[in-house]
Write an enzyme that holds these catalytic residues in place. Structure first.
Site, mmCIF file in Angstrom:
data_model
loop_
_atom_site.group_PDB
_atom_site.id
_atom_site.type_symbol
_atom_site.label_atom_id
_atom_site.label_comp_id
_atom_site.label_asym_id
_atom_site.label_seq_id
_atom_site.Cartn_x
_atom_site.Cartn_y
_atom_site.Cartn_z
ATOM 1 N N GLU A 1 15.265 5.595 -10.205
ATOM 2 C CA GLU A 1 13.969 5.431 -9.541
ATOM 3 C C GLU A 1 13.211 6.749 -9.684
ATOM 4 O O GLU A 1 13.277 7.605 -8.814
ATOM 5 C CB GLU A 1 14.148 5.088 -8.054
ATOM 6 C CG GLU A 1 12.822 4.901 -7.348
ATOM 7 C CD GLU A 1 12.825 5.356 -5.894
ATOM 8 O OE1 GLU A 1 11.947 4.920 -5.150
ATOM 9 O OE2 GLU A 1 13.696 6.148 -5.490
ATOM 10 N N ASP B 1 18.645 6.220 -6.451
ATOM 11 C CA ASP B 1 17.520 6.466 -5.565
ATOM 12 C C ASP B 1 16.972 7.879 -5.797
ATOM 13 O O ASP B 1 17.739 8.814 -6.060
ATOM 14 C CB ASP B 1 17.995 6.318 -4.116
ATOM 15 C CG ASP B 1 16.873 6.484 -3.122
ATOM 16 O OD1 ASP B 1 15.866 5.777 -3.266
ATOM 17 O OD2 ASP B 1 17.000 7.321 -2.206
#
Ligand code: CA
Length: 473
Positions: A263, A233
């Site tokens: 990400e 993340d």
């Protein structure tokens, strides 16, 4: 030779907080493997600030997988640790790999506050201080009373964080305070001067204690769950060298080449190329630009220039490290690819040579207010697994009707030809290198067969706003 790999993002933002995701996954794993899925991306499994309501990104305790009574419950949004372990086991039994969503940019929901000096910085340029240092009261002390030292007795305090955006004394929300003598980590994404800070209490990756604790956790989570990879993340907000050290450490301990995808939220292929260089090709990145192109095409009312659908994309620039997707748990809420275009979009990621495609849960199973595309996806997944191999010939040469062919390989001998249009239907003359052969549309959108000529070429048709996948019979 192994069959094509296909990832599924097995959650979405508004999945019900009923604690049933892990059980549901255990139930569905066999069917997904049979459909052609080879790996699952699971949501962040750790206890988070809002307890059972938290998607997992407001992470509180890395070592609580739904095992300790913290944040109002033992379980997470998705179930208990026991149910998570059973789900991973069921996935492995079915032959699926399992990738965990790893949230190490920040922590939330501290156990108590600390008083420390903080310097406010500009939201738009974090390198600019906008006031003198002052005493603030910050939520940075984590000792996890509910876990009481099980698995790790590490206690987090303000020295393990760079910055926060909440001062308990004034109740000021949104002002970013750099803590005492801290500097933001580098290199990170250069947007806003230095994009180390995203939200909550931001981990200081310059701290040896933080990195050592994250290394311990990495070894623990791999050993505990037997997982096969990670989705990171907020990768653009984390010091890039963290990934190098952490992945090298965890992969060495595990003795396996664990998969990793970051990400890194940007449509800019140049920035992604820089990130891949900085991280030494250790990890893949999501192809956000392709998502935006698919979205734009889907909202173009047939006017999108389909010759440009792969312009600027990561899958064109560096296909080996591109994870392609149509929608994800963020994009589908406000920025989704329109339903009519989803079959075209999935053909564009599933049936081509480049990229590691990822199917999004609601596109497959549906969700409240969301259309299931399972029927067409099952057909595309089957063609991907069985026939989308070998040389690729591209025909992205018309603003509406475009297509490509795959010529197969020794283990997958049939050729395929894909034709799609965002406007009126039509035909695309394409080479499949198969003289006088019958091809049928695996989507069922067009009946009958197309017969190739003596030269191995055929006129492969599609309907308006539709895709056809012609498979050698
Ligand atoms: Ca950060």
């Amino acid at each position: 030779m192994a069959n094509n790999a296909t990832l599924m993002q097995y959650f979405y933002w508004d999945y019900p907080a009923d604690g049933m995701l892990w059980n549901e996954l255990a139930h569905n794993a066999g069917d997904l493997a049979a459909a052609g899925i080879t790996a699952l991306w699971l949501p962040p499994p750790c206890k988070a600030e809002r307890g059972i309501q938290d998607v997992g990104y407001g992470i509180y305790d890395l070592f609580d997988l739904g095992e300790f009574d913290q944040k109002g419950a033992v379980r997470t949004k998705y179930g208990t640790r026991q149910e998570l372990e059973a789900a991973v086991q069921a996935a492995h039994t079915a032959g699926l790999q399992v990738y965990l969503d790893v949230v190490v940019n920040h922590k939330a929901g501290a156990d108590r506050t600390e008083v420390v000096m903080g310097t406010p910085v500009s939201h738009d340029n974090r390198n600019i201080e906008i006031g003198p240092p002052r005493e603030i009261e910050v939520w940075t002390y984590f000792n996890f009373p509910g876990r009481a030292g099980t698995y790790s007795d590490f206690v987090w305090n303000w020295q393990h964080f760079d910055a926060v955006d909440y001062d308990q004394r004034t109740g000021s929300v949104g002002t970013i305070y750099k803590l005492r003598d801290k500097q933001f980590d580098t290199p990170v994404d250069p947007e806003r001067g230095n994009f180390d800070y995203l939200l909550f209490a931001d981990l200081d990756m310059g701290s040896d204690e933080v990195r050592a604790e994250l290394n311990r956790w990495g070894d623990w989570i791999v050993q505990t769950l037997g997982i096969d990879g990670f989705r990171f993340d907020a990768a653009k907000h984390i010091r890039f060298f963290f990934f190098n050290e952490w992945l090298d450490h965890v992969r060495a301990t595990a003795g396996r080449d664990l998969f990793a995808v970051g990400e890194y939220w940007t449509p800019d292929a140049g920035t992604l190329g820089w990130f891949i260089e900085q991280t030494g090709r250790r990890m893949s990145v999501f192809d956000f630009r392709l998502h935006f192109n698919l979205r734009d095409a889907s909202h173009g009312g047939g006017s999108f220039d389909m010759t440009r659908i792969f312009d600027g994309t990561q899958v064109r620039q560096d296909p080996a490290l591109a994870v392609t997707f149509v929608d994800n748990h963020d994009s589908y809420r406000e920025d989704a690819v329109a339903d009519w275009f989803k079959p075209l979009a999935y053909a564009l990621i599933l049936l081509r040579e480049g990229g590691q495609p990822c199917v999004f849960y609601p596109d497959y199973y549906g969700a409240p207010g969301r259309t299931s595309h399972r029927q067409i996806l099952d057909r595309l997944l089957q063609v991907r697994r069985d026939h989308a191999y070998g040389q690729q010939n591209d025909y992205f040469d018309h603003p509406d009707v475009v297509g490509w062919t795959r010529l197969g390989d020794a283990d997958h001998p049939r050729a395929i030809a894909v034709a799609l249009s965002d406007g009126p239907g039509g035909a695309k003359r394409m080479n499949v290198n198969r003289p006088n052969r019958n091809f049928a549309d695996a989507t069922g959108n067009i009946g009958g067969v197309i017969i190739t000529g003596n030269d191995g070429w055929g006129d492969f048709r599609c309907n308006g706003g539709s895709v056809s996948v012609w498979v050698e019979q």
